[in-house]
Design a protein around this motif. Structure first.
Motif, short mmCIF file in Angstrom:
data_model
loop_
_atom_site.label_atom_id
_atom_site.label_comp_id
_atom_site.label_asym_id
_atom_site.label_seq_id
_atom_site.Cartn_x
_atom_site.Cartn_y
_atom_site.Cartn_z
N GLY A 1 -15.74 -2.55 -10.74
CA GLY A 1 -16.31 -1.74 -11.80
C GLY A 1 -15.90 -0.29 -11.70
N PHE A 2 -15.86 0.21 -10.48
CA PHE A 2 -15.44 1.60 -10.29
C PHE A 2 -13.99 1.78 -10.71
CE2 PHE A 2 -13.19 4.73 -7.73
CZ PHE A 2 -13.90 5.88 -8.06
N ALA A 3 -13.13 0.85 -10.29
CA ALA A 3 -11.70 0.95 -10.63
C ALA A 3 -11.51 0.96 -12.15
CB ALA A 3 -10.93 -0.20 -10.00
N LEU A 4 -12.27 0.09 -12.84
CA LEU A 4 -12.15 0.03 -14.29
C LEU A 4 -12.67 1.29 -14.95
CD1 LEU A 4 -13.25 -3.68 -14.92
CD2 LEU A 4 -10.95 -2.72 -15.18
N THR B 1 -5.37 2.21 -17.08
CA THR B 1 -4.14 2.66 -17.72
C THR B 1 -3.59 3.92 -17.05
OG1 THR B 1 -5.47 3.90 -19.32
CG2 THR B 1 -4.78 1.68 -19.95
N ALA B 2 -4.43 4.57 -16.22
CA ALA B 2 -3.97 5.77 -15.54
C ALA B 2 -2.83 5.44 -14.59
CB ALA B 2 -5.12 6.42 -14.78
N SER B 3 -2.94 4.30 -13.90
CA SER B 3 -1.86 3.85 -13.02
C SER B 3 -1.97 2.34 -12.81
CB SER B 3 -1.92 4.58 -11.67
OG SER B 3 -0.85 4.14 -10.85
N PRO B 4 -1.59 1.56 -13.82
CA PRO B 4 -1.65 0.10 -13.67
C PRO B 4 -0.76 -0.40 -12.54
CG PRO B 4 -0.40 0.71 -15.63
CD PRO B 4 -1.06 1.96 -15.13
N VAL B 5 0.35 0.31 -12.29
CA VAL B 5 1.25 -0.10 -11.22
C VAL B 5 0.57 0.07 -9.86
CG1 VAL B 5 3.43 0.39 -10.05
CG2 VAL B 5 3.32 0.43 -12.54
N GLY B 6 -0.04 1.24 -9.65
CA GLY B 6 -0.71 1.50 -8.39
C GLY B 6 -1.85 0.55 -8.14
N ASP B 7 -2.68 0.30 -9.16
CA ASP B 7 -3.81 -0.61 -9.01
C ASP B 7 -3.33 -2.05 -8.78
OD1 ASP B 7 -5.52 1.47 -9.29
OD2 ASP B 7 -6.17 0.99 -11.32
N GLY B 8 -2.27 -2.44 -9.47
CA GLY B 8 -1.73 -3.79 -9.29
C GLY B 8 -1.19 -4.00 -7.89
N LEU B 9 -0.50 -2.99 -7.37
CA LEU B 9 0.03 -3.07 -6.01
C LEU B 9 -1.10 -3.15 -4.98
CD1 LEU B 9 2.92 -0.46 -6.31
CD2 LEU B 9 3.20 -2.91 -5.86
N MET B 10 -2.17 -2.38 -5.19
CA MET B 10 -3.30 -2.41 -4.26
C MET B 10 -3.99 -3.78 -4.30
SD MET B 10 -3.60 0.15 -2.31
CE MET B 10 -5.13 -0.52 -1.63
N LEU B 11 -4.13 -4.35 -5.49
CA LEU B 11 -4.75 -5.67 -5.60
C LEU B 11 -3.92 -6.72 -4.89
CD1 LEU B 11 -7.07 -7.28 -6.79
CD2 LEU B 11 -5.73 -7.61 -8.87
N GLY B 12 -2.60 -6.65 -5.05
CA GLY B 12 -1.73 -7.58 -4.33
C GLY B 12 -1.83 -7.40 -2.84
N THR C 1 0.83 -1.21 0.00
CA THR C 1 0.00 0.00 0.00
C THR C 1 0.87 1.26 0.00
OG1 THR C 1 -0.22 -0.16 2.42
CG2 THR C 1 -2.03 -1.05 1.08
N ALA C 2 1.97 1.23 0.74
CA ALA C 2 2.86 2.39 0.75
C ALA C 2 3.42 2.65 -0.64
CB ALA C 2 3.99 2.17 1.75
N LEU C 3 3.78 1.59 -1.35
CA LEU C 3 4.28 1.73 -2.72
C LEU C 3 3.17 2.21 -3.66
CD1 LEU C 3 6.47 -1.50 -2.97
CD2 LEU C 3 7.31 0.86 -2.89
N ALA C 4 1.96 1.66 -3.46
CA ALA C 4 0.83 2.04 -4.31
C ALA C 4 0.49 3.52 -4.17
CB ALA C 4 -0.39 1.19 -3.97
N LEU C 5 0.60 4.04 -2.96
CA LEU C 5 0.23 5.43 -2.70
C LEU C 5 1.22 6.42 -3.30
CD1 LEU C 5 -1.15 5.05 0.91
CD2 LEU C 5 -2.42 5.76 -1.10
N LYS C 6 2.29 5.91 -3.89
CA LYS C 6 3.18 6.76 -4.68
C LYS C 6 2.61 6.98 -6.09
CE LYS C 6 6.88 7.60 -2.09
NZ LYS C 6 7.39 8.98 -1.82
N HIS C 7 1.60 6.17 -6.45
CA HIS C 7 1.05 6.22 -7.80
C HIS C 7 -0.43 6.62 -7.85
CE1 HIS C 7 4.65 4.15 -9.37
NE2 HIS C 7 4.59 3.43 -8.27
N VAL C 8 -1.17 6.38 -6.76
CA VAL C 8 -2.60 6.68 -6.74
C VAL C 8 -2.94 7.51 -5.52
CG1 VAL C 8 -3.21 4.59 -8.02
CG2 VAL C 8 -3.18 4.53 -5.52
#
Length: 287
Positions: free
Chosen positions: A136-139, A144-155, A84-91
């Motif tokens: 649905g909201f995330a999509l 594509t706005a931040s695939p890295v941030g969303d991927g990190l949050m999903l993990g 989450t800390a890494l994700a919050l650098k992107h979202v």
């Protein structure tokens, strides 16, 4: 108060405490490196946890419990905080909080696999509807706005759900606060070493907000919240009480808007209200 009601009350208190985690993390990573923040919060909480175990003279866990404690440590002490800390650098905080709506489903699935829960089919319907609203909201925001941030949050959601379920099952034998304290103690040597390895060269540029954020995630998110949360899951059922996490985005969005002045769109509110409504349907069919 009966055991089930006590479980829901403890779970609700835990959710309230956890609701401040992402906003506090967002403030902290503005001045702290995500890796340092993750290790420092775990090290601080670990020292406090060991002190509690010594003061209350707790018996060491059985050897067979060590594997479960490692899973808890990897999931909630290291995995979720770091990702989450890494994700919050992107979202933004508000965007990341929406993903928390997926956590009840992840917790319920691992509760079946690891905790022996057996919810009725209607439970899964409500849980999946809530999760679908979140996805649905995330999509709709455009991954594509931040695939890295969303991927990190999903993990983060996946490893956290596993850590919640594993810790709740273990709490039935060791006790709620004992589980998180032993998990913190188990990870303390590594977290202390990592803290010193990633220590900033200077704290001169660290603002008061970052220090407050670090204090919150160390004391409340990493320790106090789990005392209530694991007790609640153990008393009321992992899948059932886990649905209270559907309320967490609502509280988290309120904090993001009021404290961080982040924009909360009408669609965020609609999605949040939708997943909040699902908790009541899921609760009815959890057992």
């Amino acid at each position: 108060m009966d055991k089930t009601a006590s479980g829901w009350l403890n779970g609700f208190i835990g959710v309230l405490i956890f609701s401040g985690s992402l906003p506090a993390t967002h403030v902290a990573v503005a001045d702290f490196d995500p890796t340092f923040l993750t290790s420092a919060r775990a090290a601080i909480a670990g020292l406090l946890g060991i002190a509690m175990l010594l003061v209350f003279r707790q018996k060491r866990p059985e050897r067979g419990d060590l594997a479960s404690l490692v899973v808890v440590a990897l999931g909630v002490v290291v995995g979720f905080p770091l990702l989450t800390a890494l994700a919050l650098k992107h979202v933004t905080t508000a965007h990341s909080i929406i993903f928390v709506g997926l956590l009840p489903l992840a917790t319920a699935i691992f509760g079946v696999l690891r905790g022996g829960d057996r919810p009725r089919p209607a439970f899964w319907l409500f849980s999946c509807i809530g999760s679908a609203l979140v996805a649905g909201f995330a999509l709709s925001q455009g991954v594509t706005a931040s695939p890295v941030g969303d991927g990190l949050m999903l993990g983060a959601i996946i490893v956290c759900g596993l850590g919640y379920a594993e810790g709740a099952a273990l709490s039935r034998r060791l006790g709620g606060w004992q589980v998180i304290c032993w998990a913190l103690a188990l990870s303390l040597p590594v977290m202390l070493a990592l803290t010193f390895a990633t220590l900033p060269s200077s704290f001169a540029g660290v603002g008061s907000g970052a220090w407050i954020g670090l204090g919150y995630v160390s004391l409340f998110s990493m320790l106090i919240g789990f005392i209530f949360w694991y007790r609640g899951l153990a008393q009321g059922g992992i899948a059932a009480v886990g649905q209270l996490q559907l309320l967490q985005p609502f509280f988290g969005l309120a904090l993001a808007a009021s404290l961080l002045h982040e924009k909360v769109s009408p669609m965020m509110v609609v999605v949040t209200l939708g997943v909040v409504a699902c908790v009541f349907g899921a609760k009815k069919f959890a057992r």
